[in-house]
Design a protein around this motif. Sequence first.
Motif, mmCIF file in Angstrom:
data_model
loop_
_atom_site.group_PDB
_atom_site.id
_atom_site.type_symbol
_atom_site.label_atom_id
_atom_site.label_comp_id
_atom_site.label_asym_id
_atom_site.label_seq_id
_atom_site.Cartn_x
_atom_site.Cartn_y
_atom_site.Cartn_z
ATOM 1 N N ASN A 172 22.436 -91.323 -10.747
ATOM 2 C CA ASN A 172 21.949 -89.966 -10.962
ATOM 3 C C ASN A 172 21.271 -89.401 -9.714
ATOM 4 O O ASN A 172 20.607 -88.368 -9.778
ATOM 5 N N ASN A 173 21.429 -90.088 -8.600
ATOM 6 C CA ASN A 173 20.870 -89.616 -7.339
ATOM 7 C C ASN A 173 21.901 -88.778 -6.593
ATOM 8 O O ASN A 173 23.098 -89.078 -6.608
ATOM 9 N N LYS B 283 16.263 -87.509 -6.092
ATOM 10 C CA LYS B 283 16.135 -88.940 -6.380
ATOM 11 C C LYS B 283 15.039 -89.158 -7.411
ATOM 12 O O LYS B 283 13.920 -88.662 -7.256
ATOM 13 N N ASP B 284 15.383 -89.863 -8.473
ATOM 14 C CA ASP B 284 14.418 -90.152 -9.540
ATOM 15 C C ASP B 284 13.756 -88.888 -10.072
ATOM 16 O O ASP B 284 12.556 -88.871 -10.367
ATOM 17 N N ASP C 251 23.256 -96.623 -0.074
ATOM 18 C CA ASP C 251 21.929 -96.211 -0.548
ATOM 19 C C ASP C 251 21.151 -95.479 0.534
ATOM 20 O O ASP C 251 20.227 -94.713 0.236
ATOM 21 N N PHE D 32 20.337 -91.681 0.533
ATOM 22 C CA PHE D 32 19.333 -91.144 -0.382
ATOM 23 C C PHE D 32 17.911 -91.425 0.091
ATOM 24 O O PHE D 32 16.953 -91.265 -0.669
ATOM 25 N N THR E 117 14.453 -90.842 1.371
ATOM 26 C CA THR E 117 13.622 -89.632 1.317
ATOM 27 C C THR E 117 12.866 -89.445 2.619
ATOM 28 O O THR E 117 12.523 -90.416 3.298
#
Length: 216
Positions: free
Chosen positions: A66-67, A84-85, A191, A194, A196
Amino acid sequence: MKKTISSILVAAILLVSVFSINAFADTNKTEALFDKVSNATELSLTFTSGDTLLGSSTDTVHVKGNNIAYEYNTGFLKVMVIIKDGTAYAYLPMLPFFYVKLANTGLIKIDVWQIIKTAFGITKGVTQYVGASTETVDGKEYYVEEFNDRAQTTLKFYYEGDTLKKLSVIDSKTGSVQNTLFDSYSFSVSDSVFATPSGLDLSIIFSWLFSALLAG
């Protein structure tokens, strides 16, 4: 920063429009590609979105779980948005030490893959396979699969080998042609895309603008 979450969702709908087809007795390249998309849990797509005042622009969307990572690049200006999250971050790669963060947006409740599947369910059955041929464009030969919506729209998918390179949507009523060029796509996403941003959080100053862009 005119394109944020709305552009990401548009890209998801574009994917569905590109890959949604009927089932046929003989599997074609477009159907096979759709099967991969419908079963994917990771997806990366870069496509040319057209010309802007700052030059030719591209959109890149990475989805894993879901990112979401979204990049809008004109060559002169690049904007990154990371979701993200359930928290959204935006920054300019040329100024990586400044960013805007927006939490508690309700984004954590968004199921990206469900959006794609729902859109597919809505559009499934609309298009029908017409046939395949070869076509030479700018001296390069492509394998072309043609579909239509049983009305006035024709969709032509241009392949180089098994790789989709272009989608042409032709409106027979108006004569308009909309081309989307696919620079690359992959079903594996690192990964690292994504990650941050870190540095000075300017959310207090610009969060209202970022909220407006996300809502847009």
